[in-house]
Design a protein around this motif. Structure first.
Motif, PDB file in Angstrom:
ATOM      1  N   LEU A   9       2.915 -46.507   5.190  1.00 33.85           N
ATOM      2  CA  LEU A   9       1.542 -46.342   5.468  1.00 33.85           C
ATOM      3  C   LEU A   9       1.313 -45.342   5.446  1.00 33.85           C
ATOM      4  N   TYR A  10      -0.061 -44.400   4.677  1.00 37.16           N
ATOM      5  CA  TYR A  10      -0.179 -43.273   5.356  1.00 37.16           C
ATOM      6  C   TYR A  10      -1.599 -43.076   5.698  1.00 37.16           C
ATOM      7  N   SER A  11      -2.518 -43.693   5.039  1.00 37.85           N
ATOM      8  CA  SER A  11      -3.894 -43.345   5.595  1.00 37.85           C
ATOM      9  C   SER A  11      -4.927 -44.536   5.988  1.00 37.85           C
ATOM     10  N   GLY A  12      -5.477 -45.153   6.963  1.00 35.58           N
ATOM     11  CA  GLY A  12      -6.139 -46.473   6.698  1.00 35.58           C
ATOM     12  C   GLY A  12      -7.584 -46.603   7.755  1.00 35.58           C
ATOM     13  N   GLY A  13      -7.862 -47.879   8.482  1.00 37.51           N
ATOM     14  CA  GLY A  13      -8.812 -48.550   9.442  1.00 37.51           C
ATOM     15  C   GLY A  13      -8.606 -49.603   9.453  1.00 37.51           C
ATOM     16  N   LEU A  51       2.387 -53.098  14.248  1.00 35.97           N
ATOM     17  CA  LEU A  51       2.624 -52.909  12.392  1.00 35.97           C
ATOM     18  C   LEU A  51       2.363 -51.750  12.066  1.00 35.97           C
ATOM     19  N   ILE A  52       1.147 -51.230  12.012  1.00 36.61           N
ATOM     20  CA  ILE A  52       0.701 -50.027  11.592  1.00 36.61           C
ATOM     21  C   ILE A  52       1.775 -48.670  11.521  1.00 36.61           C
ATOM     22  N   LYS A  53       1.301 -48.839  12.968  1.00 36.01           N
ATOM     23  CA  LYS A  53       2.541 -46.971  13.995  1.00 36.01           C
ATOM     24  C   LYS A  53       4.249 -47.860  13.223  1.00 36.01           C
ATOM     25  N   SER A  54       4.466 -48.979  13.303  1.00 34.36           N
ATOM     26  CA  SER A  54       5.811 -49.194  13.061  1.00 34.36           C
ATOM     27  C   SER A  54       6.221 -48.809  11.625  1.00 34.36           C
ATOM     28  N   LEU A  55       5.026 -48.937  10.583  1.00 31.42           N
ATOM     29  CA  LEU A  55       5.737 -48.222   8.877  1.00 31.42           C
ATOM     30  C   LEU A  55       4.620 -46.433   8.994  1.00 31.42           C
ATOM     31  N   GLY A  56       4.733 -45.753  10.407  1.00 32.85           N
ATOM     32  CA  GLY A  56       4.766 -45.122   9.784  1.00 32.85           C
ATOM     33  C   GLY A  56       2.991 -43.881  10.590  1.00 32.85           C
ATOM     34  N   CYS A  57       1.968 -44.660  10.601  1.00 33.52           N
ATOM     35  CA  CYS A  57       1.002 -44.145  10.776  1.00 33.52           C
ATOM     36  C   CYS A  57       0.317 -44.495  11.922  1.00 33.52           C
ATOM     37  N   ASN A  58       0.220 -43.371  12.857  1.00 29.58           N
ATOM     38  CA  ASN A  58      -0.422 -42.715  14.130  1.00 29.58           C
ATOM     39  C   ASN A  58      -1.469 -43.073  14.773  1.00 29.58           C
ATOM     40  N   SER A  59      -2.634 -43.151  13.366  1.00 28.34           N
ATOM     41  CA  SER A  59      -4.005 -43.161  13.510  1.00 28.34           C
ATOM     42  C   SER A  59      -5.251 -43.843  12.861  1.00 28.34           C
ATOM     43  N   VAL A  60      -5.869 -44.238  12.812  1.00 28.10           N
ATOM     44  CA  VAL A  60      -6.524 -44.957  12.341  1.00 28.10           C
ATOM     45  C   VAL A  60      -7.892 -44.947  12.224  1.00 28.10           C
TER      46      VAL A  60
END
Length: 328
Positions: A9-13, A51-60
């Motif tokens: 994941l790259y960028s989201g909310g 889950l989001i962090k496990s897929l490489g995205c550390n900010s939302v």
């Protein structure tokens, strides 16, 4: 048949709630006051973040609906983010919660203590139909007092919005009367809008429609938008919304590997062969009769999915939340 597999994941909310004090005519997620007043729980917030962090995205970012309709819940989300080491880029707001400066300042101080740093403050002709501009100005002033950074979305409309009585709401027709018949048509040239969700209903009356056959000809192949992770969302029900495809859902817990085609037949069809196969399948099996014209392939896809939910009463984890189809 290839299964969709979201590997990073790259960028989201995070969508904390779908109920909203507005019913904006461009809203991708169909938010409105008609939604049940449900807000994300601590458990769901944490599982989404993990889950989001496990897929490489550390900010939302945090959005809705209107996140500020539940201050206690919003504060809890910020605290959960801190516990999970998830950075919060900004929180979206339409400013409807503003009553007076002292109250707004106290709310913002409370939330900065939990981790709030930046507010995305919505300002556009769509929002002023529901939120007097006085409230937006009040939130901006409270941000200055409390040191909260502002991401104005979008600043370009500020002078035009200021030409109207700030204590009242103002319809899109008032903007057309003041700035010309093509004013609403010109907004997407200044303000990024995806022609999905409620924007379909708004802009199908303004932009030329395309014959269904032409849309199908130009939409050969799979919908790669489903694997776009540049603006994903996870919601309060534990749904992952792929790309900008509102009304299509994947359980967050199912993102660990390739999707099971038997459990996600609609997404698998769209990912491999696009709206053409979905139309063919639903027409053959469920009696769907397409309109002669659509705004775009997303409009056609939405029409098919709404038919399944509203007319055939299909209850599928791929077409969630079901209330979405009542609100667009």
């Amino acid at each position: 048949m290839t299964s969709l597999h979201i590997q990073s994941l790259y960028s989201g909310g995070l969508i904390t709630n779908y109920y909203c004090s507005s019913q904006c005519r461009h809203c991708l997620y169909g938010c409105s006051p008609k939604w049940p007043k449900k807000y994300i729980t601590k458990e769901k917030t944490k599982s989404n973040f993990r889950l989001i962090k496990s897929l490489g995205c550390n900010s939302v970012h945090i959005g809705g609906g209107e996140p500020f309709l539940n201050i206690d819940g919003l504060e809890q989300v910020l605290e959960d983010a801190r516990e999970e080491n998830m950075q919060i880029e900004y929180i979206e707001t339409n400013s409807s919660w503003y009553t007076d400066e002292d109250t707004a300042v106290n709310i913002l101080y409370r939330l900065t203590g939990a981790g709030l740093r930046t507010l995305l403050v919505s300002m556009s002709p769509f929002h002023i139909e529901h939120i007097p501009f006085r409230k937006v100005k009040g939130v901006l002033a409270a941000c200055r007092k409390t040191g909260v950074s502002v991401f104005p979305w979008i600043q370009e409309f500020y002078p035009e919005l200021s030409m109207f009585d700030e204590n009242d709401k103002h319809s899109l027709n008032e903007f057309k009367e003041k700035f010309g018949e093509d004013y609403i048509k010109s907004i997407p040239m200044r303000y990024w809008i995806h022609y999905g969700g409620r924007a379909i209903q708004t802009y199908k009356e303004i932009y030329p429609m395309q014959p269904t056959g032409e849309i199908l000809k130009s939409s050969q192949g799979g919908c790669n938008e489903l694997k776009d992770t540049s603006h994903f969302h996870a919601d309060l029900f534990g749904n992952y919304i792929p790309g900008l495809c509102s009304g299509i859902s994947i359980l967050v817990d199912d993102l660990a590997g390739p999707l099971n085609a038997d459990e996600y037949p609609i997404i698998t069809m769209l990912y491999n062969n696009g709206v053409n196969e979905l139309l063919e399948t639903v027409t053959l099996k469920s009696g769907f009769n397409p309109q002669k014209e659509y705004l775009n392939k997303c409009h056609l896809c939405f029409d098919i999915r709404k038919y399944l939910v509203k007319e055939k009463h299909v209850n599928s984890k791929e077409l969630q939340p079901a209330e979405y189809y009542d609100n667009v």
